[in-house]
Design a protein around this motif. Structure first.
Motif, short mmCIF file in Angstrom:
data_model
loop_
_atom_site.label_atom_id
_atom_site.label_comp_id
_atom_site.label_asym_id
_atom_site.label_seq_id
_atom_site.Cartn_x
_atom_site.Cartn_y
_atom_site.Cartn_z
N ASP A 41 -2.10 5.28 5.32
CA ASP A 41 -2.43 4.10 4.51
C ASP A 41 -1.19 3.49 3.86
O ASP A 41 -1.12 2.27 3.66
CB ASP A 41 -3.46 4.47 3.45
CG ASP A 41 -4.82 4.79 4.06
OD1 ASP A 41 -5.05 4.39 5.22
OD2 ASP A 41 -5.63 5.48 3.40
N ILE B 288 0.41 0.70 5.97
CA ILE B 288 -0.31 -0.54 6.33
C ILE B 288 0.55 -1.77 6.06
O ILE B 288 0.51 -2.74 6.83
CB ILE B 288 -1.66 -0.63 5.56
CG1 ILE B 288 -2.61 0.48 6.03
CG2 ILE B 288 -2.31 -2.01 5.78
CD1 ILE B 288 -3.90 0.57 5.21
N THR B 289 1.35 -1.74 5.01
CA THR B 289 2.17 -2.91 4.68
C THR B 289 3.64 -2.68 5.07
O THR B 289 4.55 -3.15 4.39
CB THR B 289 2.05 -3.25 3.18
OG1 THR B 289 2.36 -2.07 2.42
CG2 THR B 289 0.67 -3.74 2.83
N TYR C 52 -4.47 -1.50 13.27
CA TYR C 52 -3.45 -1.74 12.24
C TYR C 52 -3.54 -3.18 11.74
O TYR C 52 -3.46 -3.44 10.54
CB TYR C 52 -2.06 -1.46 12.83
CG TYR C 52 -0.91 -1.54 11.85
CD1 TYR C 52 -0.65 -0.49 10.96
CD2 TYR C 52 -0.06 -2.65 11.82
CE1 TYR C 52 0.41 -0.55 10.07
CE2 TYR C 52 1.01 -2.71 10.93
CZ TYR C 52 1.24 -1.66 10.06
OH TYR C 52 2.30 -1.73 9.18
N LYS D 159 -6.57 -3.64 9.47
CA LYS D 159 -6.30 -3.04 8.16
C LYS D 159 -5.44 -3.97 7.31
O LYS D 159 -5.69 -4.17 6.11
CB LYS D 159 -5.58 -1.69 8.33
CG LYS D 159 -6.44 -0.55 8.83
CD LYS D 159 -5.56 0.70 8.96
CE LYS D 159 -6.31 1.87 9.55
NZ LYS D 159 -5.41 3.04 9.71
N GLN D 160 -4.40 -4.54 7.92
CA GLN D 160 -3.53 -5.46 7.19
C GLN D 160 -4.32 -6.67 6.68
O GLN D 160 -4.13 -7.12 5.55
CB GLN D 160 -2.39 -5.94 8.09
CG GLN D 160 -1.32 -4.91 8.33
CD GLN D 160 -0.07 -5.50 8.96
OE1 GLN D 160 -0.14 -6.37 9.83
NE2 GLN D 160 1.08 -5.04 8.52
N THR E 212 0.82 -1.21 0.00
CA THR E 212 0.00 0.00 0.00
C THR E 212 0.86 1.27 0.00
O THR E 212 0.32 2.38 0.07
CB THR E 212 -0.93 0.05 1.23
OG1 THR E 212 -0.13 0.08 2.42
CG2 THR E 212 -1.86 -1.14 1.26
#
Length: 557
Positions: free
Chosen positions: A134, A137-138, A148, A151-152, A125
């Motif tokens: 955002d 996130i990765t 978190y 979201k992942q 992301t």
């Protein structure tokens, strides 16, 4: 064009929060990721039409630093995806918190010795147009708070399915390696008109742990905040839990095939989740990856073809005892030299060396061997031993960090009697050094929390003798005194946990003193027989080729 990865029409999508492919790509933390990497490698060997899906984790898990007292600090493990993989042009979006988050994918191609290739998509992301929040996130595997993590898992599950569709794949099975990817089933319901039977037919779910904390749970408030869609929320309540979203329950309810990773783990899982039927496919390891260079040379000489047919390891008796012992001695020398250079412990090549390396956490009981120092000293008087430890504690696992400090204190207290070393920053390369270089592989989990365990399988591939609590895979692999040794009673014994622990301690010290040490020092021929038995009776079976054939015939077809 991105259709370079479409040539063989991948049909099986393997989703995992972490996939351990090589040390230089630090997108794994431990057993789950290493198993996923071995799954990719074995699938390539066997020519399976599989594609892996995971997260990029630009900052890895973490780099572990230990000070002189064993205090752990964590540091980002920065790496460059462009050094190992190619950024694809395809882009999808996932709505999180009422905004579109862009997702791109990096392509890594694992090529087998058989020249077959399995692609792995690393979702990212950190894309132009995304907000700073955002883009992160990765960034970190298992980092951050519950928000978190969710979201992942949205990027992995929802974003992964959308990316595969965008790339033109026609997937017939989605394999969820643990509950982190269960939201893929929500996306499949969206794409299939909420048809439960269609989605269940598409999904395979594997659970990997009896530890409660290993099953992700999210409050409905958080789910509603991030997903923000009433119809999706109602679906998640219906299939993932009325009071909170349980990712394991979601996977169980939306998959036709569900399995644990050992026979015992299947039984434990059915007790944890009453009303659900579990199958069992015992884990394996990728033989070629986890055999050290000295044993590879030996196997190549006497068992040609073993790398692609690990069943051939059953013929290990054709290798002369002297050559087995010499190969082990060379592997041990490499490990001891490494330990001495890193820790200054002055270990020697002839002393019985015991290894313990895995995630450092309470149920693994890393300090179990130090429970009774008087008895440990008595063991050492019967025959000298030296101990090598390695492993990371999760950054938020305060107790795990304290275990590492305790091992450092025991090393100081016993330094004039027993040499003890703790190697920092455990990774794939260090793991191979350890599972091939020690004489005895020690595993002391609190039963029944070892779902499977695979490090002992790797040790057996290198003729290293297992000494473990009979839990997980070792219940299936242990033939007492033949393939190694068990610590404590069988699971069916009718004793309290406290009584079981006392029996385990007695077994640990007694077997070291009266079985392991005399055999190692005084009856070398019998010791080498156990080493060969480990290869013949464990390695030939507990490998990923056997594991993946079973997934194909039982779960994928």
């Amino acid at each position: 064009m991105d259709n370079v990865i479409l040539e063989k029409g991948r049909k099986i999508a393997y989703f995992s929060m972490e996939i351990g492919l090589k040390k230089e790509i630090p997108t794994y933390s431990g057993g789950l990721g290493i198993l996923a990497g071995d799954t990719i490698r074995a699938s390539a060997d066997l020519g399976l039409p599989l594609i892996g899906v995971t997260l990029l984790n630009r900052r890895g898990y973490f780099m572990q630093k230990l000070d002189s007292a064993g205090r752990q600090t964590e540091h980002p493990q920065e790496w460059s995806p462009a050094d190992f993989m190619k950024l694809l042009s395809a882009e999808v979006t996932v709505q999180i918190h009422n905004r579109d988050v862009k997702v791109k994918a990096w392509l890594y191609e694992h090529r087998s010795q058989t020249r077959e290739t399995v692609p792995v998509l690393f979702l990212d992301t950190d894309v132009e147009g995304n907000s700073s929040e955002d883009r992160q996130i990765t960034y970190s595997l298992y980092g951050g708070d519950r928000k978190y993590r969710l979201k992942q898992e949205m990027i992995l599950g929802i974003g992964g399915v959308r990316m595969l569709k965008e790339l033109g794949h026609s997937i017939t099975k989605y394999h969820m390696n643990e509950g982190h990817s269960s939201l893929l089933a929500l996306e499949l319901l969206r794409q299939n008109g909420t048809s439960l039977s269609t989605v269940k037919e598409l999904c395979v779910f594997t659970t990997h742990t009896p530890i409660e904390s290993g099953h992700d749970v999210f409050s409905h408030d958080l789910v509603m905040e991030l997903i923000g869609n009433n119809s999706d929320f109602e679906i998640l309540k219906k299939y993932g839990g009325e009071h909170q979203l349980n990712m394991t329950v979601l996977g169980l309810n939306l998959s036709n095939y569900v399995n644990g990773v050992a026979k015992r783990h299947r039984q434990i899982s059915e007790k944890m989740f009453p009303g659900y039927k579990f199958n069992s496919i015992t884990n394996g390891v990728h033989s070629y990856t986890w055999v050290c260079s000295h044993f590879r040379t030996l196997y190549d000489k006497y068992l040609p073809g073993w790398a692609n047919e690990p069943e051939l390891l059953v013929r290990v008796r054709s290798i002369p005892d002297g050559e087995i012992w010499e190969a082990h001695g060379n592997a041990k020398k490499e490990l001891i030299d490494h330990v001495n250079s890193e820790c200054g412990t002055d270990m020697d090549y002839d002393t019985l060396t015991i290894g313990f390396a895995r995630r450092i956490t309470e149920y693994k009981r890393p300090t179990f061997i130090f429970s009774d120092l008087k008895r440990l000293r008595k063991v050492n008087e019967a025959g000298k031993i030296q101990l090598i430890f390695a492993g990371k504690a999760h950054p938020r696992d305060i107790q795990g960090k304290q275990f590492i400090e305790s091992i450092f204190r025991y090393a100081e207290e016993l330094k004039s009697e027993i040499k003890i070393a703790f190697l920092e920053n455990y990774d794939m390369n260090l793991a191979l050094k350890m599972v091939s270089g020690v004489d005895v592989w020690l595993n002391t989990p609190k039963r029944p929390f070892e779902a499977s365990g695979t490090s002992g399988m790797k040790a057996a591939h290198n003729g290293v003798v297992n000494f473990s609590v009979p839990d997980g895979w070792w219940l299936e692999g242990c033939v007492e005194g033949v393939t190694g040794y068990a610590i404590g009673p069988k699971p069916e014994v009718d004793k309290s946990p406290e009584q079981v622990e006392m029996m385990e301690l007695d077994d640990l010290y007694n077997k070291l003193e009266y079985n392991v040490i005399p055999k190692y020092y005084e009856r070398r021929d019998e010791w080498v027989t156990i080493m060969k038995n480990s290869v013949e009776m464990i390695a030939y079976y507990f490998n990923c080729h056997r594991m993946m054939r079973r997934y194909v015939t039982e779960a994928y077809l």
